[in-house]
Design a protein around this motif. Sequence first.
Motif, mmCIF file in Angstrom:
data_model
loop_
_atom_site.group_PDB
_atom_site.id
_atom_site.type_symbol
_atom_site.label_atom_id
_atom_site.label_comp_id
_atom_site.label_asym_id
_atom_site.label_seq_id
_atom_site.Cartn_x
_atom_site.Cartn_y
_atom_site.Cartn_z
ATOM 1 N N LEU A 157 0.839 -1.200 0.000
ATOM 2 C CA LEU A 157 0.000 0.000 0.000
ATOM 3 C C LEU A 157 0.870 1.244 0.000
ATOM 4 C CD1 LEU A 157 -1.384 2.481 1.696
ATOM 5 C CD2 LEU A 157 -2.891 1.183 0.206
ATOM 6 N N LEU A 158 0.812 1.997 -1.054
ATOM 7 C CA LEU A 158 1.378 3.350 -1.114
ATOM 8 C C LEU A 158 0.498 4.161 -2.061
ATOM 9 C CD1 LEU A 158 4.197 1.392 -0.954
ATOM 10 C CD2 LEU A 158 5.197 3.680 -0.832
ATOM 11 N N ASN A 159 0.478 5.473 -1.845
ATOM 12 C CA ASN A 159 -0.224 6.381 -2.751
ATOM 13 C C ASN A 159 -1.689 5.994 -2.942
ATOM 14 O OD1 ASN A 159 0.012 8.749 -4.411
ATOM 15 N ND2 ASN A 159 -0.066 7.438 -6.230
ATOM 16 N N ASP A 160 -2.333 5.530 -1.869
ATOM 17 C CA ASP A 160 -3.756 5.175 -1.854
ATOM 18 C C ASP A 160 -4.086 3.929 -2.661
ATOM 19 O OD1 ASP A 160 -3.895 7.616 -0.521
ATOM 20 O OD2 ASP A 160 -4.714 8.694 -2.244
ATOM 21 N N GLU A 161 -3.098 3.226 -3.189
ATOM 22 C CA GLU A 161 -3.356 2.075 -4.052
ATOM 23 C C GLU A 161 -2.924 0.784 -3.367
ATOM 24 O OE1 GLU A 161 -3.131 3.932 -8.521
ATOM 25 O OE2 GLU A 161 -1.246 3.278 -7.612
ATOM 26 N N ILE A 162 -3.749 -0.244 -3.491
ATOM 27 C CA ILE A 162 -3.478 -1.560 -2.927
ATOM 28 C C ILE A 162 -3.002 -2.459 -4.060
ATOM 29 C CG2 ILE A 162 -4.424 -3.496 -1.627
ATOM 30 C CD1 ILE A 162 -6.764 -1.523 -0.865
ATOM 31 N N GLN A 163 -1.785 -2.984 -3.920
ATOM 32 C CA GLN A 163 -1.174 -3.777 -4.974
ATOM 33 C C GLN A 163 -0.871 -5.187 -4.471
ATOM 34 O OE1 GLN A 163 -0.725 -2.140 -7.872
ATOM 35 N NE2 GLN A 163 -0.450 0.023 -7.356
ATOM 36 N N ALA A 164 -0.843 -6.136 -5.387
ATOM 37 C CA ALA A 164 -0.440 -7.502 -5.071
ATOM 38 C C ALA A 164 1.075 -7.582 -5.017
ATOM 39 C CB ALA A 164 -0.979 -8.470 -6.123
ATOM 40 N N ALA A 165 1.605 -8.265 -4.004
ATOM 41 C CA ALA A 165 3.055 -8.351 -3.841
ATOM 42 C C ALA A 165 3.729 -8.965 -5.062
ATOM 43 C CB ALA A 165 3.393 -9.159 -2.592
ATOM 44 N N ARG A 166 3.082 -9.925 -5.697
ATOM 45 C CA ARG A 166 3.693 -10.576 -6.855
ATOM 46 C C ARG A 166 3.850 -9.632 -8.031
ATOM 47 N NH1 ARG A 166 2.693 -12.959 -11.670
ATOM 48 N NH2 ARG A 166 3.877 -14.882 -12.139
ATOM 49 N N GLY A 192 -10.551 8.193 1.248
ATOM 50 C CA GLY A 192 -10.884 8.803 2.524
ATOM 51 C C GLY A 192 -12.113 8.223 3.176
ATOM 52 N N ASP A 193 -13.071 7.795 2.362
ATOM 53 C CA ASP A 193 -14.327 7.309 2.940
ATOM 54 C C ASP A 193 -14.351 5.805 3.148
ATOM 55 O OD1 ASP A 193 -14.291 6.908 0.158
ATOM 56 O OD2 ASP A 193 -16.479 6.784 0.078
ATOM 57 N N SER A 194 -13.547 5.050 2.347
ATOM 58 C CA SER A 194 -13.618 3.596 2.456
ATOM 59 C C SER A 194 -12.452 2.950 1.722
ATOM 60 C CB SER A 194 -14.946 3.061 1.874
ATOM 61 O OG SER A 194 -15.060 3.401 0.505
ATOM 62 N N VAL A 195 -12.200 1.688 2.082
ATOM 63 C CA VAL A 195 -11.228 0.852 1.380
ATOM 64 C C VAL A 195 -12.012 -0.059 0.441
ATOM 65 C CG1 VAL A 195 -9.516 -0.994 1.645
ATOM 66 C CG2 VAL A 195 -9.572 0.922 3.271
ATOM 67 N N ASN A 196 -11.613 -0.091 -0.835
ATOM 68 C CA ASN A 196 -12.377 -0.838 -1.831
ATOM 69 C C ASN A 196 -11.466 -1.744 -2.647
ATOM 70 O OD1 ASN A 196 -15.143 0.556 -1.653
ATOM 71 N ND2 ASN A 196 -13.726 2.268 -1.850
ATOM 72 N N PHE A 197 -11.872 -3.022 -2.771
ATOM 73 C CA PHE A 197 -11.163 -3.980 -3.606
ATOM 74 C C PHE A 197 -11.979 -4.235 -4.869
ATOM 75 C CE2 PHE A 197 -9.384 -4.662 0.552
ATOM 76 C CZ PHE A 197 -8.060 -4.994 0.312
ATOM 77 N N TYR A 198 -11.268 -4.408 -5.998
ATOM 78 C CA TYR A 198 -11.954 -4.600 -7.270
ATOM 79 C C TYR A 198 -11.581 -5.898 -7.969
ATOM 80 C CZ TYR A 198 -13.324 0.212 -6.622
ATOM 81 O OH TYR A 198 -13.866 1.352 -6.102
#
Length: 332
Positions: A157-166, A192-198
Motif C-alpha cells: 500500500l502506497l499512494n492510496d493504491e493496494i497492490q499484489a506483492a507478486r 478517505g471514505d472507504s477501502v475498496n477492492f476490485y
Amino acid sequence: MKPRVAFIGTGGTIASQGAGPLDTTNYGSSGNPQLDAAQLVARFPELAEVAEVIPVPFSAVPSPQIQFPTWKALVSLCDQLVAEDPDLAGIVIGHGTATLEETAYALHLTAKVRVPIVVTGAQRPSSALSTDAGLNLVNAVRTAAHPDARGLGVLVLLNDEIQAAREVTKTSTGRMQTFRSPDFGALGQADGDSVNFYRRPIRPGAPDTPFDLRALDALPRVDIAYSYAGADATAVRAFLAAGAKGIISAGFAPGFCTPEEFSALREAASSGTIVMQCTRAGSGRVFPTTKLREAGFLTTDNLNPQKARILLALALTVTQDRDEIARIFATY
C-alpha cells in the motif's frame, strides 16, 4: 471497538527525519536518527482514529541491506504476533522502498499466518513538507484491518493504491505514484471514505505455499545476469565461479540475451545450473520458445528479474527437478 493491527517498523524513508521540512533527497545524511515503530505511531496520532495500532520493536535496517535474515526474522515475528494475540486483525510492515517489492514477495511466498500482511513505505521522509508517510501508514492499517484483505496474500500500500506483492514494482525514483503493477493494475484503493477492492489474485500466496524460511540457514545462491548491447559472458562466468545454483538472465524483450551470454548460459544449464530466461522490459511473459527449451532454459513467466530470483531460490529449497521448478513458476 476498533480493530487491533500490529505495526513492525524496519526503518526506511517512512521512518527517516531530514534536516528540515524541505529536505526530501538528502535525509539519509542528516544525522537524525530514524524513528522506531513506537515513535512513528506517536508521530501520526490519526492512526488511533482507524485502529488500535500496536507498535512492535524491530531493527532499523537500510533497505539495500535487507535480504534473507530479515525476511526470516519477519516471518517468525509474524508467527509470534498472531500466536500471542488471537484477536489481531492484521500486520503492517514499514519498509524502505528500495527493496520493498522484494520483501513483500518473499513474505508472500513464505509467511505462515492467515491475517493480512500489508507492506508500506514512503517517498518522502516523515519530517518533510507534504510527506506521504502518515497517510500511507494510516491507509496500510485500514487495509490490513479490512475483511476483504484476507486471503489475498501479502499486499503493498502506497499512494492510496493496494497492490499484489507478486505484481508490484517500483517505477520511479521520487514520484508518489512509483509503485505500479504494469501487467494487471492495482487490486483496490484506500480512499478517505472507504477501502475498496476490485479484483483478487488467482495465484496462491501466503500461507498456502510449500516454502518455509524458518528452518533454513540461508537460501541457495541465485544471481541475475543483466543483458545489454555488447554484453559478454564475464558476469555469467563470475556467478558460476561464486557458486550460483541458479541464474536469472534479465534479457532483452521478449526474452533473449546476447550470443556470448547465451553460449555461457547454455553450458551452465548443461552442467546442472538452473538457468531461467527473464526480461529486463518490466512487463509481459517470457515465451518458452524452441530455442530456449533446446538450450535447457526455463522461463520466468511475467515475473521481473528480482522477483524471479527470489522464487527460484525458494524453489531450490524444495526441489532440484527442472520440471517441478517450471511448475512452481507457473503456479506462484
